[in-house]
Every structure is written in C-alpha cells, then in structure tokens.
Motif scaffolding. Structure first.
Motif, mmCIF file in Angstrom:
data_model
loop_
_atom_site.group_PDB
_atom_site.id
_atom_site.type_symbol
_atom_site.label_atom_id
_atom_site.label_comp_id
_atom_site.label_asym_id
_atom_site.label_seq_id
_atom_site.Cartn_x
_atom_site.Cartn_y
_atom_site.Cartn_z
ATOM 1 N N PRO A 18 0.849 -1.125 0.050
ATOM 2 C CA PRO A 18 0.227 0.034 -0.068
ATOM 3 C C PRO A 18 0.876 1.277 0.001
ATOM 4 O O PRO A 18 1.746 1.220 0.851
ATOM 5 C CB PRO A 18 -0.972 -0.174 1.303
ATOM 6 C CG PRO A 18 0.217 -0.932 2.096
ATOM 7 C CD PRO A 18 1.095 -1.787 1.472
ATOM 8 N N LEU A 44 2.507 -22.610 4.817
ATOM 9 C CA LEU A 44 1.171 -21.821 5.127
ATOM 10 C C LEU A 44 0.166 -22.451 4.481
ATOM 11 O O LEU A 44 -0.028 -22.475 3.055
ATOM 12 C CB LEU A 44 1.683 -20.466 4.481
ATOM 13 C CG LEU A 44 0.540 -19.196 4.726
ATOM 14 C CD1 LEU A 44 0.567 -18.835 6.574
ATOM 15 C CD2 LEU A 44 0.869 -18.101 4.054
ATOM 16 N N LEU A 52 -3.692 -17.878 4.652
ATOM 17 C CA LEU A 52 -3.126 -16.599 3.683
ATOM 18 C C LEU A 52 -3.775 -15.277 4.270
ATOM 19 O O LEU A 52 -2.805 -14.522 4.310
ATOM 20 C CB LEU A 52 -3.658 -16.912 2.229
ATOM 21 C CG LEU A 52 -2.661 -17.828 1.139
ATOM 22 C CD1 LEU A 52 -3.377 -18.088 0.139
ATOM 23 C CD2 LEU A 52 -1.224 -17.071 1.007
ATOM 24 N N ARG A 76 -2.154 -14.394 7.498
ATOM 25 C CA ARG A 76 -0.736 -14.004 7.213
ATOM 26 C C ARG A 76 -0.463 -12.471 6.419
ATOM 27 O O ARG A 76 0.566 -11.949 6.734
ATOM 28 C CB ARG A 76 -0.077 -15.294 6.456
ATOM 29 C CG ARG A 76 1.538 -14.884 6.305
ATOM 30 C CD ARG A 76 2.209 -15.300 7.610
ATOM 31 N NE ARG A 76 3.659 -15.133 7.583
ATOM 32 C CZ ARG A 76 4.583 -15.420 8.517
ATOM 33 N NH1 ARG A 76 3.920 -15.429 9.616
ATOM 34 N NH2 ARG A 76 5.948 -15.223 8.204
ATOM 35 N N ARG A 77 -1.429 -12.294 5.820
ATOM 36 C CA ARG A 77 -1.535 -10.918 5.104
ATOM 37 C C ARG A 77 -1.789 -9.738 6.132
ATOM 38 O O ARG A 77 -1.087 -8.562 6.102
ATOM 39 C CB ARG A 77 -2.619 -10.711 4.033
ATOM 40 C CG ARG A 77 -2.243 -11.548 2.780
ATOM 41 C CD ARG A 77 -3.240 -11.113 1.543
ATOM 42 N NE ARG A 77 -3.154 -11.951 0.453
ATOM 43 C CZ ARG A 77 -3.703 -13.165 0.149
ATOM 44 N NH1 ARG A 77 -4.907 -13.417 0.725
ATOM 45 N NH2 ARG A 77 -3.322 -13.907 -0.827
ATOM 46 N N TRP A 93 -0.954 -10.151 9.298
ATOM 47 C CA TRP A 93 0.463 -10.136 9.959
ATOM 48 C C TRP A 93 1.695 -9.100 9.034
ATOM 49 O O TRP A 93 2.254 -8.530 9.566
ATOM 50 C CB TRP A 93 0.970 -11.538 10.010
ATOM 51 C CG TRP A 93 2.472 -11.630 10.358
ATOM 52 C CD1 TRP A 93 3.038 -11.778 11.631
ATOM 53 C CD2 TRP A 93 3.719 -11.827 9.658
ATOM 54 N NE1 TRP A 93 4.357 -11.612 11.661
ATOM 55 C CE2 TRP A 93 4.812 -11.834 10.328
ATOM 56 C CE3 TRP A 93 3.845 -11.977 8.205
ATOM 57 C CZ2 TRP A 93 6.068 -12.023 9.907
ATOM 58 C CZ3 TRP A 93 5.051 -11.835 7.716
ATOM 59 C CH2 TRP A 93 6.319 -12.133 8.292
ATOM 60 N N ARG A 94 1.601 -9.663 7.835
ATOM 61 C CA ARG A 94 2.369 -8.755 7.020
ATOM 62 C C ARG A 94 2.169 -7.155 7.059
ATOM 63 O O ARG A 94 3.217 -6.387 7.237
ATOM 64 C CB ARG A 94 2.138 -9.115 5.517
ATOM 65 C CG ARG A 94 3.166 -8.444 4.432
ATOM 66 C CD ARG A 94 2.568 -8.382 3.104
ATOM 67 N NE ARG A 94 1.228 -7.987 3.105
ATOM 68 C CZ ARG A 94 0.278 -8.308 1.949
ATOM 69 N NH1 ARG A 94 0.565 -9.009 1.037
ATOM 70 N NH2 ARG A 94 -1.106 -7.784 1.976
ATOM 71 N N ARG A 116 3.805 -5.792 10.046
ATOM 72 C CA ARG A 116 5.078 -5.678 10.078
ATOM 73 C C ARG A 116 5.381 -4.778 9.272
ATOM 74 O O ARG A 116 6.347 -3.934 9.659
ATOM 75 C CB ARG A 116 5.801 -6.969 9.455
ATOM 76 C CG ARG A 116 5.404 -8.017 10.216
ATOM 77 C CD ARG A 116 6.182 -7.993 11.631
ATOM 78 N NE ARG A 116 7.634 -7.806 11.539
ATOM 79 C CZ ARG A 116 8.514 -8.764 11.362
ATOM 80 N NH1 ARG A 116 8.380 -10.123 11.574
ATOM 81 N NH2 ARG A 116 9.880 -8.356 11.720
ATOM 82 N N LEU A 117 4.682 -4.243 8.170
ATOM 83 C CA LEU A 117 5.038 -3.018 7.282
ATOM 84 C C LEU A 117 4.827 -1.638 8.252
ATOM 85 O O LEU A 117 5.662 -0.552 8.077
ATOM 86 C CB LEU A 117 4.259 -3.149 5.959
ATOM 87 C CG LEU A 117 4.520 -4.016 5.027
ATOM 88 C CD1 LEU A 117 3.482 -4.111 3.790
ATOM 89 C CD2 LEU A 117 5.899 -3.613 4.130
ATOM 90 N N GLU A 137 5.158 -1.498 11.394
ATOM 91 C CA GLU A 137 6.287 -1.653 12.557
ATOM 92 C C GLU A 137 7.532 -0.968 11.598
ATOM 93 O O GLU A 137 8.138 -0.095 12.347
ATOM 94 C CB GLU A 137 6.534 -2.684 12.778
ATOM 95 C CG GLU A 137 5.585 -3.207 14.005
ATOM 96 C CD GLU A 137 5.825 -4.698 14.602
ATOM 97 O OE1 GLU A 137 6.597 -5.339 14.104
ATOM 98 O OE2 GLU A 137 5.010 -5.204 15.195
ATOM 99 N N PHE A 138 7.748 -1.393 10.428
ATOM 100 C CA PHE A 138 8.951 -1.031 9.728
ATOM 101 C C PHE A 138 8.861 0.369 9.338
ATOM 102 O O PHE A 138 9.749 0.991 9.538
ATOM 103 C CB PHE A 138 8.882 -1.785 8.616
ATOM 104 C CG PHE A 138 10.242 -2.037 7.684
ATOM 105 C CD1 PHE A 138 11.381 -2.409 8.223
ATOM 106 C CD2 PHE A 138 10.228 -1.631 6.463
ATOM 107 C CE1 PHE A 138 12.462 -2.136 7.626
ATOM 108 C CE2 PHE A 138 11.330 -1.584 5.651
ATOM 109 C CZ PHE A 138 12.540 -2.011 6.263
#
Lengths: 324, 324
Positions: A154, A294, A299, A302-303, A305-306, A309-310, A312-313
């Motif tokens: 995004p 997975l 799926l 996990r998206r 979760w991703r 993480r993005l 946080e990054f």
C-alpha cells in the motif's frame, strides 16, 4: 516527510481526485488525505466505493496505532468524500490519480472522458504497473499532462512511486508530479524510458526468475531461498539499495567492487538461459512447498501479519531516518 | 536464538577453532563466543591476529550498546584466545571454521594440513563465497567432514549461512553443521548442488546485472535504482523473502500469482541479453554517479553508519520476531 507549504503552492488549496476506488485507489486516498489534501473518490462501480470507506477507516486506525499519523483517524477520513460521477470527482481538482482496471481499453476510455472534463492545468497520474502511457494516453489535448505514477501497495506505507512519462508528456508535468509526490511523502523514482515492467518489476522479475530456477533445479527449497533474502540480502537492501550496498562492500567503492565481482556475476548470468517457462509442473511444485509452510486458509491471516510488520517497519524508519 | 543445551550436546564442552583471522574470521569468532563457546583463533600472519582482538572488542561494545548481547563485552572476549600455530588452534576442537585467503591453492594446502592434525570427529566449515568444496576438499581422510559454511558479513549481525556439501561430504556432517549453526543463532540455507555463486550471490548477481543494465541504457540513475529497492522492494523482502511476498500478493497465493505475472516476467527475461560486460566506460559512469552521492573520503564513515543501522535492524528484529 510531508511538506504542507509545498503542497499549498502546488495545489493552491484545490482537492485531488481518486478515480478507481479499489485497493490501490483507496491506498492513494490515504496518502493524499494524510498530507492534508481534500480527496474526491469515484468508482464506476458504486459498490466498490462503498467498500472503500470502511477499508480506509481500518487502515487509518492502524496508522494511528503505529504513530504514523498524528491526527485522529476521523479527522483524516473527513477529508475524503465519495462522489457519484466522474465529473463531480474531477471538478476543480489539481491532480487526478487513476487506478481503474488494468486494461488498455478501460484506461483509454477514461483518458478520453478526462479530456472532456478536466481543467487545463490538471495533471493525471496513472497507477498502472505494466501498461505504458504510449498505449493509452497519446493524441489527446490532455496528453502532455498525463504520466504513469506507479505505486507499491500500500502506497501509504511503502513510499516508492515510479514516474514514467510517455513521449507526449511535458517535462513540466514530470516536474510537478515529482514535487507533488515528494510533498505528500512518497519516494520518487524517475523511469526515463517506457521499458516493460518499469524499474521495480524488472528488478523483481529477474530475482524471481532465478529463485524459481533454483527451486526447479533442486538447488534450494522455496523456504531456503526466502531465508537467503530475508536473513541475508534483504538486510542491506532495505535501507541502502543494491548500488550503495556494493559501494560500501569493497575497499575502493563501487568501481573496485565491479572489477572484483563483475566477472563472477557475468559467469552466473551466462550460466542461465531464459527459455524456462513457469509451467504447470513447476507452479504445482512451488505451490506445494509454500502450502507446507502456510495453508490456503491461513493466507488471509498472514496478510494481516504482513501489514502489521510493514507498519512497524514504517514506524521504525520514521524514528531512525530523518530522510523519511 | 542461541540454544546452549544443543550446543553442549554438539560440542561436549570442546572449543571451536577460527583459522584465518581477517574480517570474516573475526566475525565468526564473535558468533561462537557470543553463544558461550571457547574460541581459539589463528592466522598465518600474526599481525592479522593482533589486529583482530581490538576489532572484536569494538564490535562487542556495539552489540552490547544495541542490546544484542546480555553479557559484558569483556566476558565474551575472555572466551576468545589468539594462538600461535595451527596445531594449537585445532587441538581438541569440535569444529573448525576456515576463512583463509580466497584462493584454491591456499584452501587446498590448509585442508592437507588439517588432515594431519584434527580429531577424527572434528568438522571443518569453509567461509568461501565462491570456490566449491570439489575444488579443494576431495580425496582426503577429512573430506567427508568438510563442507562450505558461507556467511554474510558480518555473521554476528546478518544471520544467513549457506551450507554446501561437496560430493564427498557425509550427510551426517551437513546435519551436525546445521544443528551447530542453528544453535549459535544463524539461519541455515541448504544449497543442494555446487552451483557457481551458491544461492545468495546468484540472487544478488541477477538483480545487480539488471540494475547495471538499466543504468547503462539510461532508464534510471543508480540513486533511483537504489530508491526502488530501499523504499519499495526491500520492505517485504527484509522480513518475508521473495516467495512469501508473492504468495501473499495474489488472492489465491503463489500459483495464482504465477499465472497472473509469470508471462510478464518471462517477457522481461526475454528482453534482456547477457552479453553486456561491465566494461570500463560503464564502471566509470556508475562510479561517477555514486561519487556524486558519496565522496571517496566519506566511504569509511558511511560504512560505520551502515554497521550502526544493521545493529538497529538486528535489535528491532530480535524484539519483534521470536524466530530470531
């Protein structure tokens, strides 16, 4: 870093339009509204526009939770309004970001429609990831004001945007789009020629092609290829990119590195033909390996979760790096 | 995650040996000592060994500052001892990590020497980034116990290590090295065939080849290629790798992604020949672009910046991801 002073100079208080309100369009709406601009959002399918608003709300909550927007989510959301027609969307706007269906005929029809509607200084950016402006944006009175502005999804988290002019795009359009994108906090990459895949997908393509070939030949598993990048190559690339990485990896810098490692890389390139399609067998093999890690049912989780993480990054980068 | 219980089982209280005490060897010494093992360090050039100790000390201070070691740096350093001969270094050790000069004749001579010195169950890992075991480790009594254990620099921050057996390496050796590397906190990648560049450098090679070609053709500047990765592709790769990235990027997962984007990537591959050497002109062009961003005199300071960022990245990952 969002620059409200520049933004005011560029847009003169005018709103921007989002045309096509799917995942990509909704992401762009957040980028512009977060920067303080008013956003008018339109989709030919009203169902899609209706879904976009709660989606944007959820994303704004996440951005707020991670410290990525200072305003209350509702305040940002209040700057985004869904409208019912293309004419309403583009009336009086400084900029149009189109993210309609990835089909040449659909993009072309939109350009023809915009040609009849937009003000003589409105600029149009297209989110297409693969169709060059030459294929849909030539020969119109707006052609000098149309260019590709290809985001990563995004766009409110991953800042890169590729600007690709068509042969008819005016230099001034590129300059204004560059300034606008920087002012709303994006990282601009200038793609100077209309090559297939632009820069980002070309780089992704060559790495993926080698990754799939290594799996096909039994050199490494999918998971081990992922580890190689995630726990190795990706560390430096995520804050320096490939050229700065190698510039720092040889005593004399990049030229020294090229002399030392160029021949090895040439041999690796020579060893690999390109005539290996990802056929059904190989796709099945890779699919089976991924599903071991997975399941299909996981799926979606996990998206999520991703995406966390993005965020946080993005938050960590904003804290540590004044560039962002 | 360091596993002291496993380590004890694997090494039975025996130390490990570092042979070749340059940058790579010193990095390995930190990996093993941090995990609680005693390390004997040897280099044929005593000057290099002497320089390694203060270098290790500085790195341990950094690790401590970033919360990456819990013990006092002096306590970790106390487990590392420099010795004067190869025989002293390998006497009674469970494992030897060699990081001598990247030359086949030097590696071969070391293997012959180790063949006469090491215990019958000692395993030997080689740090070589490009020479397969077949070229220097065959036909000796130790050959079944020799494999490549190729790190990324510095191994105490970037965890990936490629394990590459030669045709004579015993399966048990791979298993023990795998367990040892995991126990000291590394991320193991199994390279099942002796391909040139192993996995990591092959993936790096294809991305760099495309990056240089894009610069050569005037499609993008070095800085814009770096931005594309640093502010785009590198975000997901740094915590997921390329396969997990695409698995989550299409509604139906990786097989769905392959059907959607495989043909585009095939066309991109087809569009690129491999017969473009990095010649002097191109190297000069890339060098000039990099030097605009960073003068030769600033390379060293920027390397220190990079190392700080890697420590921050390692610290952030340790906090967020129980896997690390």
């Amino acid at each position: 870093m969002i620059d409200k002073h520049d933004l005011h100079k560029l847009c003169g208080g005018r709103p921007v339009a989002i045309v096509g309100a799917g995942l990509v369009g909704a992401g762009w709406a957040i980028v512009f509204a977060r920067a303080g601009l008013h956003v008018k959002m339109f989709d030919a399918n009203p169902e899609i526009t209706r879904k976009a608003v709660p989606l944007i709300d959820t994303q704004l909550q996440g951005l707020h939770r991670h410290g990525l927007i200072d305003e209350a989510p509702a305040a940002v959301l209040a700057r985004i309004s869904a409208v019912d027609t293309l004419a309403q969307a583009v009336d009086g706007v400084a900029y149009v970001q189109e993210s309609v269906l990835e089909r040449v005929d659909v993009k072309r029809q939109l350009m023809v429609d915009l040609d009849a509607l937009i003000a003589p200084d409105t600029i149009v950016g297209s989110s297409t990831s693969g169709i060059p402006g030459s294929a849909f944006a030539l020969g119109l009175s707006i052609s000098p004001r149309v260019l590709i502005a290809h985001p990563v999804n995004p766009p409110y988290l991953v800042p890169v945007v590729e600007l690709v002019p068509s042969p008819e795009t005016a230099t001034r359009t590129v300059d204004v789009a560059d300034a606008l994108m920087r002012a709303v906090g994006q990282a601009v990459v200038h793609v100077r020629k209309e090559v297939e895949g632009f820069v980002l997908n070309r780089l992704q393509a060559v790495l993926l092609r080698e990754a799939w070939a290594l799996v096909q030949e039994g050199v490494a598993s999918c998971e081990d290829v992922d580890k190689t990048v995630r726990d190795g190559l990706g560390w430096r690339w995520s804050f320096m990119g490939p050229f700065e990485t190698i510039d720092l990896n040889a005593p004399g810098g990049v030229a020294d590195y090229a002399v030392r490692l160029g021949p090895l890389y040439q041999r690796i390139a020579d060893s690999r033909g390109h005539d290996t399609p990802w056929d059904a067998d190989l796709i099945g093999h890779v699919e089976a390996q991924r599903r071991e890690h997975l399941s299909h049912d996981d799926l979606e989780a996990r998206r999520a979760w991703r995406d966390e993480r993005l965020m946080e990054f993005a938050a960590a980068r904003r804290t540590r790096d004044p560039r962002n």
